[in-house]
Design a protein around this motif. Structure first.
Motif, PDB file in Angstrom:
ATOM      1  N   GLU A  10       0.810  -1.213   0.000  1.00 13.19           N
ATOM      2  CA  GLU A  10       0.000   0.000   0.000  1.00 13.19           C
ATOM      3  C   GLU A  10       0.849   1.272   0.000  1.00 13.19           C
ATOM      4  N   ASN A  11       1.861   1.323   0.861  1.00 13.72           N
ATOM      5  CA  ASN A  11       2.673   2.544   0.912  1.00 13.72           C
ATOM      6  C   ASN A  11       3.481   2.743  -0.365  1.00 13.72           C
ATOM      7  N   ALA A  12       4.011   1.649  -0.924  1.00  6.71           N
ATOM      8  CA  ALA A  12       4.719   1.768  -2.200  1.00  6.71           C
ATOM      9  C   ALA A  12       3.767   2.245  -3.296  1.00  6.71           C
TER      10      ALA A  12
ATOM     11  N   GLY B 289       4.570   3.528  -6.883  1.00  9.30           N
ATOM     12  CA  GLY B 289       5.208   2.262  -7.246  1.00  9.30           C
ATOM     13  C   GLY B 289       6.712   2.253  -7.084  1.00  9.30           C
ATOM     14  N   VAL B 290       7.322   3.386  -6.746  1.00 13.07           N
ATOM     15  CA  VAL B 290       8.773   3.472  -6.578  1.00 13.07           C
ATOM     16  C   VAL B 290       9.059   3.838  -5.130  1.00 13.07           C
ATOM     17  N   ALA B 291       9.546   2.876  -4.361  1.00 13.82           N
ATOM     18  CA  ALA B 291       9.787   3.109  -2.938  1.00 13.82           C
ATOM     19  C   ALA B 291      10.989   2.294  -2.483  1.00 13.82           C
ATOM     20  N   GLY B 292      11.629   2.766  -1.433  1.00 15.87           N
ATOM     21  CA  GLY B 292      12.844   2.110  -0.961  1.00 15.87           C
ATOM     22  C   GLY B 292      12.604   0.788  -0.283  1.00 15.87           C
ATOM     23  N   HIS B 293      11.378   0.547   0.169  1.00 15.60           N
ATOM     24  CA  HIS B 293      11.095  -0.667   0.925  1.00 15.60           C
ATOM     25  C   HIS B 293      10.400  -1.736   0.093  1.00 15.60           C
TER      26      HIS B 293
END
Length: 612
Positions: free
Chosen positions: A312-314, A319-323
């Motif tokens: 959800e957070n990404a 769609g581009v996130a560090g996790h």
């Protein structure tokens, strides 16, 4: 996220002056290669030959037989059979709709197999707790090159990108995050360091719903305003917020977005054709579907997620996130694993220096037993690494059902990619398929006998007790002693091997203290370790130890000796091997298992003779 405690981790090691153990505290001096690492190139892999100055390219992967990989075929066959069993209810529902399995050693991929379906369900029916299947002609079989949403395995890519910047001197491990991102320092986070983000010791809460904010700017403000739930460095708590924060640091210091960094610094140099954020629509038929995302089990109502990031957070970050957010396939992950096992190089491409890889595989969390963690990599976690787990084994899992495990000790690697949230996350629990696959790959790595062609092997069954009992022996002198060779690799503390004795005076089985000795390398000096409780547990370094037990107090008695190996559940190590068993009574040998008659009198319950 780490689950069960896995025992103690490796001690902090001296790494070319970069990491120093001082009075039990970790001091990080400037990494000695940082200043020299500024010419790695726009694509980090363009630095030229990889072989430590030899001019020879590093190992690359090729398909081959188990024999070529130095692996036993039987355990690999069982690996696939066990994986297929999880396509059925286990226990109530399938653990995954399908999976891709890849296992290898050295430069050889000895197993690459797809099972089940990449796309099977169109929806989840919560009233009947069943999956609504697509018509048969719309279901898609899993293939070796199926692409998966890696979920938290994405954290490894972000961590590699961070360590690249440490090499180049633009990022410092012990620097405060707020020195790069001033807004980050609010709400008590002013002292959080880059290392604490990479090792999940920042004090962040495990998770917050950033995706509920209406804009990216609001999501960042929520992160800036988030206060630590514990003092930085005080506890280990796995948190996606750490790697989201690290993403923002990387984007700030490089001036490039995370997806651009991934492409330019990792995937292009290594030739990873099927690894990226936000895959295009043309990839969708080759991507494994994930979840029918609806409330209340999901934070968002999105329906069947297929070809878009699941987290959800990404998703909130586009769609581009560090996790989370990286999509990849098994072969690409194997190439990444091979690169790290080769010290940061693959063929003629180099993305990291060997010292950097060593740093990533070094436990910075020795203050938090059971939560061993390098820079981005989890270490020594039996709960998904199974019997592959050693103090040097590194890896990570993803919520969608993915995992990567690397064992530098045996130079082996395992990729398990499953769509375990398809059709819904509640269907799967635990990590049994990952553990089973890792157990089989660990068993596929042979152990050479300490003497001769075979040794006694304890097996790898969980929740059992196995005994290896010598025949009754009369010790006439006060110079009785047991000698043998011993090899062990067990889950620390949970799985224990005990040497015990019983005789006419003391009929109960009581522990026998002993000493183990292994030749130190490279000096050749002997280093003996006493075991006053008569037991061993944990990891022996994958080397044989010579064992000596004094039996002087059994003089004049008819004594029986046995090895008792007790394992807990549900995880085990590689097991125990005993070889060259010999009992002397002064100048007389009363038992020697190299003599056929003596070996035939051994009572083996749960143990067997093994040549590997």
């Amino acid at each position: 996220m780490s689950g069960d405690a896995a025992g103690g981790g490796i001690s902090r090691r001296r790494l070319g002056g970069g990491v120093l153990a001082l009075g039990g505290a970790l001091a990080l001096a400037p990494i000695p290669f940082a200043d020299a690492a500024t010419t790695i190139g726009a694509g980090a892999g363009s630095a030229g030959p990889a072989g430590s100055g030899s001019g020879r390219p590093a190992v690359t992967l090729r398909r081959g037989s188990p024999a070529r990989a130095g692996l036993l075929p039987g355990p690999l066959e069982r690996l696939v059979a066990d994986a297929e069993a999880f396509l059925e209810p286990s226990p109530a529902h399938p653990w995954y709709a399908g999976a891709v399995l890849l296992a290898g050693r050295g430069g050889t991929v000895a197993l690459h197999r797809s099972i089940g379906k990449a796309v099977r369900y169109s929806a989840y029916d919560e009233t009947t707790d069943t999956g609504v299947e697509f018509p048969a002609d719309r279901q898609i079989a899993m293939a070796e090159d199926t692409v998966f949403d890696l979920a938290s395995v994405s954290k490894l890519f972000t961590s590699i990108l961070a360590v690249q910047q440490i090499e180049r001197g633009s990022l410092a491990l012990e620097e405060r995050v707020a020195s790069y991102l001033p807004d980050f320092g609010g709400a008590g986070k002013q002292d959080v360091t880059v290392r604490q983000l990479l090792t999940h010791t920042s004090g962040f809460a495990a998770w917050i719903p950033l995706y509920k904010e209406p804009t990216r700017e609001a999501m960042l403000r929520r992160l800036w305003d988030e206060a630590p739930t514990s003092p930085p460095g005080g506890v280990y708590r796995y948190s996606d917020l750490n790697l989201i924060s690290l993403q923002l640091v990387l984007e700030k210091i490089t001036g490039r977005a995370l997806d651009v960094l991934l492409r330019e610094e990792i995937t292009a140099p290594l030739g990873l054709q099927r690894t990226r954020f936000t895959p295009p629509p043309s990839w969708r038929p080759k991507i494994a579907a994930t979840e029918d995302m609806r409330q209340p089990w999901s934070g968002l109502d999105r329906g069947l997620v297929w070809g878009e990031v699941h987290d959800e957070n990404a998703y909130g970050f586009g769609g581009v996130a560090g996790h989370a957010g990286v999509f990849s396939c098994a072969w690409d992950l194997a190439v990444l694993g091979r690169t790290l096992l080769s010290g940061g190089a693959y063929g003629r491409a180099r993305i990291l220096r060997p010292e950097s890889v060593e740093l990533m595989f070094t436990d910075f969390n020795t203050d938090f037993p059971g939560d061993a963690h390098g820079l981005g990599f989890e270490l020594y976690q039996h709960w998904y690494m199974g019997a592959m787990a050693t103090p040097r084994t590194a890896g990570h899992t993803g919520f969608t059902g993915t995992s990567l495990v690397l064992d530098p000790t045996t130079d082996s690697f395992l990729v398990v990619l499953g769509n375990s949230v398809h059709p819904v996350r509640g269907w799967r629990s635990g990590s049994a398929p990952r553990v089973a696959a890792a157990d089989h790959l660990a068993r596929a790595v042979p152990v050479s006998a300490g003497r001769g062609r075979s040794a006694w092997f304890s097996g790898m069954a969980a929740g059992t007790t196995a005994t290896l009992t010598l025949p009754p022996l009369r010790l006439a002198t006060g110079e009785g002693r047991l000698r043998c060779s011993l090899w062990w690799d067990t889950e620390p503390e949970t799985d224990v091997l005990v040497l015990e004795a019983s005789d006419e005076v003391d009929p109960a089985w009581l522990p026998v203290p002993f000493t183990t000795t292994v030749t130190s390398r490279p000096s050749g000096e002997e280093a003996g370790t006493p075991h006053p409780a008569g037991s061993v547990s944990g990891w022996s370094g994958r080397v044989w130890h010579r064992l000596h037990a004094d039996l002087a107090d059994r003089r004049g008695r008819r004594v029986r000796l046995r090895w008792r190996y007790a394992t807990g559940a549900p995880y085990v190590g590689r097991g125990v091997y005993v070889d060259a068993l010999r009992v002397d009574d002064g100048n007389r040998t009363v038992f020697d298992d190299s003599r056929h008659g003596d070996a035939a009198r051994v009572e083996a319950a749960g143990w067997s003779v093994s040549a590997d």
